[in-house]
Design a protein around this motif. Structure first.
Motif, PDB file in Angstrom:
ATOM      1  N   ASN A 679       0.825  -1.216   0.000  1.00 33.95           N
ATOM      2  CA  ASN A 679       0.000   0.000   0.000  1.00 33.95           C
ATOM      3  C   ASN A 679       0.852   1.255   0.000  1.00 33.95           C
ATOM      4  O   ASN A 679       0.535   2.236  -0.661  1.00 33.95           O
ATOM      5  CB  ASN A 679      -0.924   0.019   1.215  1.00 33.95           C
ATOM      6  CG  ASN A 679      -2.109  -0.897   0.995  1.00 33.95           C
ATOM      7  OD1 ASN A 679      -2.493  -1.154  -0.156  1.00 33.95           O
ATOM      8  ND2 ASN A 679      -2.663  -1.416   2.078  1.00 33.95           N
ATOM      9  N   GLY A 716      -6.591  -3.673  -9.080  1.00 35.92           N
ATOM     10  CA  GLY A 716      -7.436  -2.532  -8.729  1.00 35.92           C
ATOM     11  C   GLY A 716      -6.597  -1.365  -8.230  1.00 35.92           C
ATOM     12  O   GLY A 716      -6.857  -0.202  -8.553  1.00 35.92           O
ATOM     13  N   LYS A 717      -5.561  -1.689  -7.470  1.00 40.68           N
ATOM     14  CA  LYS A 717      -4.712  -0.621  -6.916  1.00 40.68           C
ATOM     15  C   LYS A 717      -3.923   0.086  -8.023  1.00 40.68           C
ATOM     16  O   LYS A 717      -3.730   1.296  -7.990  1.00 40.68           O
ATOM     17  CB  LYS A 717      -3.761  -1.200  -5.873  1.00 40.68           C
ATOM     18  CG  LYS A 717      -4.516  -1.675  -4.650  1.00 40.68           C
ATOM     19  CD  LYS A 717      -3.619  -2.221  -3.576  1.00 40.68           C
ATOM     20  CE  LYS A 717      -4.519  -2.689  -2.431  1.00 40.68           C
ATOM     21  NZ  LYS A 717      -3.859  -3.297  -1.343  1.00 40.68           N
ATOM     22  N   TYR A 718      -3.451  -0.686  -8.981  1.00 37.39           N
ATOM     23  CA  TYR A 718      -2.726  -0.075 -10.103  1.00 37.39           C
ATOM     24  C   TYR A 718      -3.666   0.819 -10.916  1.00 37.39           C
ATOM     25  O   TYR A 718      -3.295   1.903 -11.347  1.00 37.39           O
ATOM     26  CB  TYR A 718      -2.122  -1.154 -11.012  1.00 37.39           C
ATOM     27  CG  TYR A 718      -0.829  -1.746 -10.482  1.00 37.39           C
ATOM     28  CD1 TYR A 718       0.384  -1.107 -10.700  1.00 37.39           C
ATOM     29  CD2 TYR A 718      -0.823  -2.936  -9.768  1.00 37.39           C
ATOM     30  CE1 TYR A 718       1.569  -1.648 -10.220  1.00 37.39           C
ATOM     31  CE2 TYR A 718       0.353  -3.484  -9.283  1.00 37.39           C
ATOM     32  CZ  TYR A 718       1.551  -2.840  -9.512  1.00 37.39           C
ATOM     33  OH  TYR A 718       2.722  -3.368  -9.040  1.00 37.39           O
ATOM     34  N   ARG A 719      -4.906   0.338 -11.100  1.00 43.10           N
ATOM     35  CA  ARG A 719      -5.863   1.127 -11.899  1.00 43.10           C
ATOM     36  C   ARG A 719      -6.185   2.439 -11.200  1.00 43.10           C
ATOM     37  O   ARG A 719      -6.302   3.488 -11.825  1.00 43.10           O
ATOM     38  CB  ARG A 719      -7.135   0.309 -12.147  1.00 43.10           C
ATOM     39  CG  ARG A 719      -6.862  -0.862 -13.076  1.00 43.10           C
ATOM     40  CD  ARG A 719      -8.137  -1.472 -13.644  1.00 43.10           C
ATOM     41  NE  ARG A 719      -7.785  -2.541 -14.559  1.00 43.10           N
ATOM     42  CZ  ARG A 719      -8.078  -3.831 -14.371  1.00 43.10           C
ATOM     43  NH1 ARG A 719      -8.764  -4.202 -13.311  1.00 43.10           N
ATOM     44  NH2 ARG A 719      -7.703  -4.741 -15.249  1.00 43.10           N
ATOM     45  N   LYS A 720      -6.295   2.357  -9.891  1.00 47.85           N
ATOM     46  CA  LYS A 720      -6.598   3.563  -9.107  1.00 47.85           C
ATOM     47  C   LYS A 720      -5.437   4.563  -9.239  1.00 47.85           C
ATOM     48  O   LYS A 720      -5.647   5.777  -9.307  1.00 47.85           O
ATOM     49  CB  LYS A 720      -6.801   3.140  -7.642  1.00 47.85           C
ATOM     50  CG  LYS A 720      -7.093   4.227  -6.659  1.00 47.85           C
ATOM     51  CD  LYS A 720      -8.596   4.382  -6.473  1.00 47.85           C
ATOM     52  CE  LYS A 720      -9.064   5.432  -5.491  1.00 47.85           C
ATOM     53  NZ  LYS A 720      -8.236   6.524  -5.171  1.00 47.85           N
ATOM     54  N   LEU A 721      -4.234   4.034  -9.302  1.00 48.10           N
ATOM     55  CA  LEU A 721      -3.047   4.887  -9.435  1.00 48.10           C
ATOM     56  C   LEU A 721      -3.135   5.715 -10.723  1.00 48.10           C
ATOM     57  O   LEU A 721      -2.783   6.895 -10.747  1.00 48.10           O
ATOM     58  CB  LEU A 721      -1.806   3.985  -9.462  1.00 48.10           C
ATOM     59  CG  LEU A 721      -0.446   4.569  -9.117  1.00 48.10           C
ATOM     60  CD1 LEU A 721      -0.458   5.276  -7.784  1.00 48.10           C
ATOM     61  CD2 LEU A 721       0.608   3.451  -9.087  1.00 48.10           C
ATOM     62  N   GLU A 723      -5.989   6.516 -12.311  1.00 48.90           N
ATOM     63  CA  GLU A 723      -7.081   7.494 -12.123  1.00 48.90           C
ATOM     64  C   GLU A 723      -6.613   8.725 -11.358  1.00 48.90           C
ATOM     65  O   GLU A 723      -6.948   9.854 -11.695  1.00 48.90           O
ATOM     66  CB  GLU A 723      -8.198   6.849 -11.283  1.00 48.90           C
ATOM     67  CG  GLU A 723      -9.272   6.155 -12.082  1.00 48.90           C
ATOM     68  CD  GLU A 723     -10.185   5.390 -11.137  1.00 48.90           C
ATOM     69  OE1 GLU A 723     -10.534   5.917 -10.059  1.00 48.90           O
ATOM     70  OE2 GLU A 723     -10.522   4.233 -11.475  1.00 48.90           O
ATOM     71  N   ASP A 724      -5.818   8.486 -10.319  1.00 47.49           N
ATOM     72  CA  ASP A 724      -5.419   9.584  -9.435  1.00 47.49           C
ATOM     73  C   ASP A 724      -4.240  10.402  -9.941  1.00 47.49           C
ATOM     74  O   ASP A 724      -3.878  11.403  -9.338  1.00 47.49           O
ATOM     75  CB  ASP A 724      -5.042   9.036  -8.042  1.00 47.49           C
ATOM     76  CG  ASP A 724      -6.235   8.410  -7.356  1.00 47.49           C
ATOM     77  OD1 ASP A 724      -7.365   8.638  -7.834  1.00 47.49           O
ATOM     78  OD2 ASP A 724      -6.034   7.687  -6.369  1.00 47.49           O
TER      79      ASP A 724
END
Ligand SMILES: [Zn+2]
Length: 767
Positions: A679, A716-721, A723-724
């Motif tokens: 994380n 999911g965490k990579y995708r969020k990265l 987006e942000d």
């Protein structure tokens, strides 16, 4: 331009040209500065150095040729140098090899001069153009970020490219020669003629890559080097892997900014571009290629060029030979489009026992990403008989369409197996048909030429990456064939690279230890005892260490270090591997692994590495090894300290030291303690990309990105990265590639599970 320097008198200062004057007189120094319009009061004089100080000296260098600004360099420090003393040295410009005193003993200077001089002869002849500068220095620099850099007349190498072990394998020796020849080729491609803008970076890198392999293969005096095209295949493979991502780009990239440029020092600019050049030679002939390149240098010496300038010269050369080809159109499909083609084939035969080929077709399809484009290219198809001897080889043109019929093969005896891209002239994914795959599973090792064997191994590696076979099948295939392999290069490629990638990433998490353990035991119990050469043994040992992952493995390695020999017990009998020296570098990699133990105390680990490092004289490597060991220790507080160190906006330690830390920071056997850093990676990495330079941030990303978790949650965490961080182009690029990597891992893991479910776990293989 004329360069000046001001430094301690007994330091060497190396630049693009020779020194023309030196002085420590204030008066002369001041005059010199005034002469160039730089009065002494505004000159940037480093603190502690004053012109009248007896310890410092002022140097002026001869005026350089007209070269691009990125090619100027100063290399400064307490270096020692060796001149080229070969009997024929006077036929060349003055050459020196320069390194730190403690490093010089590891540099094979005689061999390096030999390779350099052979390269001079080959390039001057091939390009029909004399070496354009006045001297040629090659300098090994500590902690140099890149592998090497082609500064005019003073090439810098990272000390990393030097092997300091007792055994230098054939692959290592030849890779080093390739680096030397790559930088030398840049003196023409890049330095004498420079690309106008980064869009044409490939004109530099692809040419240097391709020409270095050409010269290693064909230069007079380098007949004892034989791995040229095998090593070239590794570059092509890098190109193809990069081309598989959605982030792929044309060889001639579109660079709006220098940030874009930083992102294209990749497999496309080096590997795919070089592969295109090899195909170009197959397309127009070496004679035409050579002719075109020769006029190109005459026309554009000391100038800037772009893609069209080169194509025009090769087109003119081809016209002069009445080839009647539209090179521009053909080149556009290769250089201005992205993606690659996939080739499958179908062979029909009839005639029973003496069966003959009645039809042979090659089908071309498009890659998932990139431009939808069929490409025309020449390849050679080889047919193998029952003894895996080549019964037929034909050069054919694949048309720029879906289907090509190969008439030349009709009527030939039906083969046991065949290989589409024999000699590796083509570029793309050349799939192996079912009949040949079955045959290779049983007898790949009987094929005589090592390039063909490497091509087949490489294709099977790609099949595992694309989830066409599971990691288990890959491992079975590898074990059945590698044990008969005589090429150290193939063993190295398969064990040290391919097996590690496939077993550790394409296997479901719960089976990774089992698969690595199996492969490691195979290497230790079955392979290394029968290996016939010292270099093969050392390569296998490196493979064993790279796969070691259990506490038993760590204990075994501790024993090896203590006894200074590699041995094991099998069925109550102790077997010792003879002719295998544990070199310092091998010892360092074992220490790094041992330090990841979750059972040994920090104190035990520290005591162990201190004891076994205290008498080593490789001070820099020892320091780096200690850092790696400390970063590996299974301790929360220690991990936190190192994390802050490498994730800082302005790290206080060099990138070299940071890499030593990152190398061992996140071993998968320490999951319980490193999980929080997964994380943290997603929280901290955007800041690294905002604040740090390209080489730094890429290292941090690639060494700490937790792709091996390989599941949907982490995706999911990579995708969020993404987006942000919409404003961070470079970060998004790397994240996208990691997402696609993980998607591949997931497909591979699913296939593995599926096979277990179906009970289809022991694909029949014979040696
Ligand atoms: Zn280069």
């Amino acid at each position: 331009m004329t360069l000046f320097s001001f430094s301690h008198w007994n330091w060497k200062v190396i630049s693009n040209e020779f020194e023309s004057d030196t002085t420590n007189s204030t008066e002369i120094y001041t005059k010199m500065l005034e002469k160039i319009g730089c009065p002494v009061d505004v000159a940037v004089v480093p603190e502690g150095l004053k012109p009248d100080d007896q310890d410092v000296i002022f140097r002026r260098f001869s005026k350089t040729a007209k070269i691009s600004t990125y090619l100027y360099a100063f290399i400064v420090g307490p270096y020692v140098s060796e001149k080229n003393n070969a009997p024929n040295a006077k036929n060349y410009v003055p050459m020196r090899i320069i390194a730190r005193k403690s490093i010089m003993k590891h540099v094979k200077t005689k061999e390096m001069f030999k390779v350099t001089m052979a390269g001079f002869d080959y390039y001057e002849n091939f390009f029909d153009c004399k070496y354009p500068f006045t001297k040629y220095d090659q300098i090994f620099c500590p902690e140099f970020n890149a592998g090497a850099m082609e500064n005019v007349g003073c090439v810098t190498f990272s000390e990393r490219v030097l092997n300091r072990g007792s055994v230098i394998t054939k692959t290592e020796k030849e890779e080093h020669a390739i680096t030397v020849l790559h930088e030398l080729a840049h003196m023409w491609f890049g330095d004498l003629v420079t690309m106008r803008w980064w869009d044409d970076l490939w004109l530099n890198e692809s040419f240097a890559t391709f020409m270095s392999h050409m010269s290693l293969e064909y230069a007079k005096g380098l007949e004892d080097y034989s791995l040229s095209w095998e090593l070239f295949l590794s570059y092509k493979s890098w190109g193809l892997r990069t081309d598989q991502f959605s982030t792929t780009h044309p060889i001639a990239a579109d660079c709006a900014t220098t940030e874009d440029a930083e992102n294209i020092f990749d497999g496309i600019s080096y590997g795919k571009g070089a592969a295109f050049l090899k195909q170009l030679v197959a397309y127009v002939s070496e004679e035409v290629f050579r002719l075109g390149v020769g006029t190109y240098f005459k026309k554009y010496a000391y100038l800037n060029t772009e893609l069209n300038d080169l194509i025009t010269e090769i087109q003119l050369a081809s016209d002069s030979k009445h080839l009647n080809i539209d090179l521009r159109k053909w080149c556009d499909t290769w250089i201005k489009t992205s993606g690659f083609n996939i080739f499958e084939s179908k062979l029909k035969e009839s005639g029973g026992a003496h069966s003959r080929i009645t039809d042979f077709k090659i089908f071309q399809s498009l890659s998932l990403y990139g431009d939808n484009c069929y490409r025309e290219q020449y390849i050679t198809v080889a047919l193998f008989d029952d003894n895996f001897k080549i019964s037929e080889k034909v050069k054919i043109k694949i048309d720029a369409k879906e289907k090509t019929t190969v008439d030349k093969l009709i009527g030939k005896p039906a083969p046991k197996a065949y290989l589409l891209n024999y000699e590796d002239w083509g570029y793309g994914m050349f799939l192996i048909d079912e009949r040949s795959l079955e045959a290779f599973k049983a007898g790949l090792c009987f094929i005589q030429d090592s390039l063909s064997r490497k091509l087949i191994h490489n294709t099977i590696f790609f099949m595992a990456r694309d989830a066409k076979i599971s990691s288990k099948t890959f491992a079975q295939f590898l074990k059945s064939q590698i044990i008969h392999e005589s090429s150290q290069d193939i063993v190295e490629d398969q064990i040290l690279y391919n097996a590690n990638v496939i077993l550790k990433n394409y296997t479901p998490e719960e089976f990774v230890v089992t698969e690595c353990n199996d492969m490691m035991h195979f290497l230790l119990y079955d392979f290394i005892p029968i290996a016939t050469s010292e270099e093969l043994k050392e390569t296998i040992l490196k493979g064993i260490i790279s796969l070691a992952c259990t506490e038993d493995h760590f204990k075994l390695m501790m024993k090896w270090i203590e006894s200074n020999e590699v041995s094991f017990d099998k069925e109550g009998i102790r077997i010792q591997i003879s002719d295998l020296i544990i070199s310092p570098e091998i010892k360092y990699s074992m220490l790094r692994k041992i330090a990841t133990s979750t059972e040994l105390s920090a104190e035990t680990i520290r005591k162990f590495y201190e004891t076994h490092l205290e008498n080593d004289d490789n001070k820099d490597l020892v320091k780096s090894c200690k850092l790696s060991c400390e970063a590996a220790i299974y301790d929360k507080a220690s991990k936190e300290k190192f994390w802050i160190m490498v994730m800082s906006e302005k790290p206080e330690i060099s990138l070299y030291d940071q890499e030593a830390i990152m190398r061992t920071f996140m071993p998968r056997n320490q999951k319980a303690i490193i999980e929080p850093y997964v994380n943290r990676f997603f929280e901290d990495i955007p800041k690294v990309f905002r604040t740090r330079e390209c080489a730094d941030r890429d290292s941090v990303f690639y060494m700490l990105s937790p792709t091996y978790f390989g599941n949907h949650e982490i995706l999911g965490k990579y995708r969020k990265l993404i987006e942000d961080n919409q404003d961070s182009k470079s970060l998004i690029l790397r994240v996208k590639e990691d997402i696609e990597r993980i998607e591949k891992y997931i497909r591979g893991r699913e296939l593995y599970n599926q096979e277990i479910k179906n009970g289809d776990v022991s694909v029949k293989l014979q040696a």
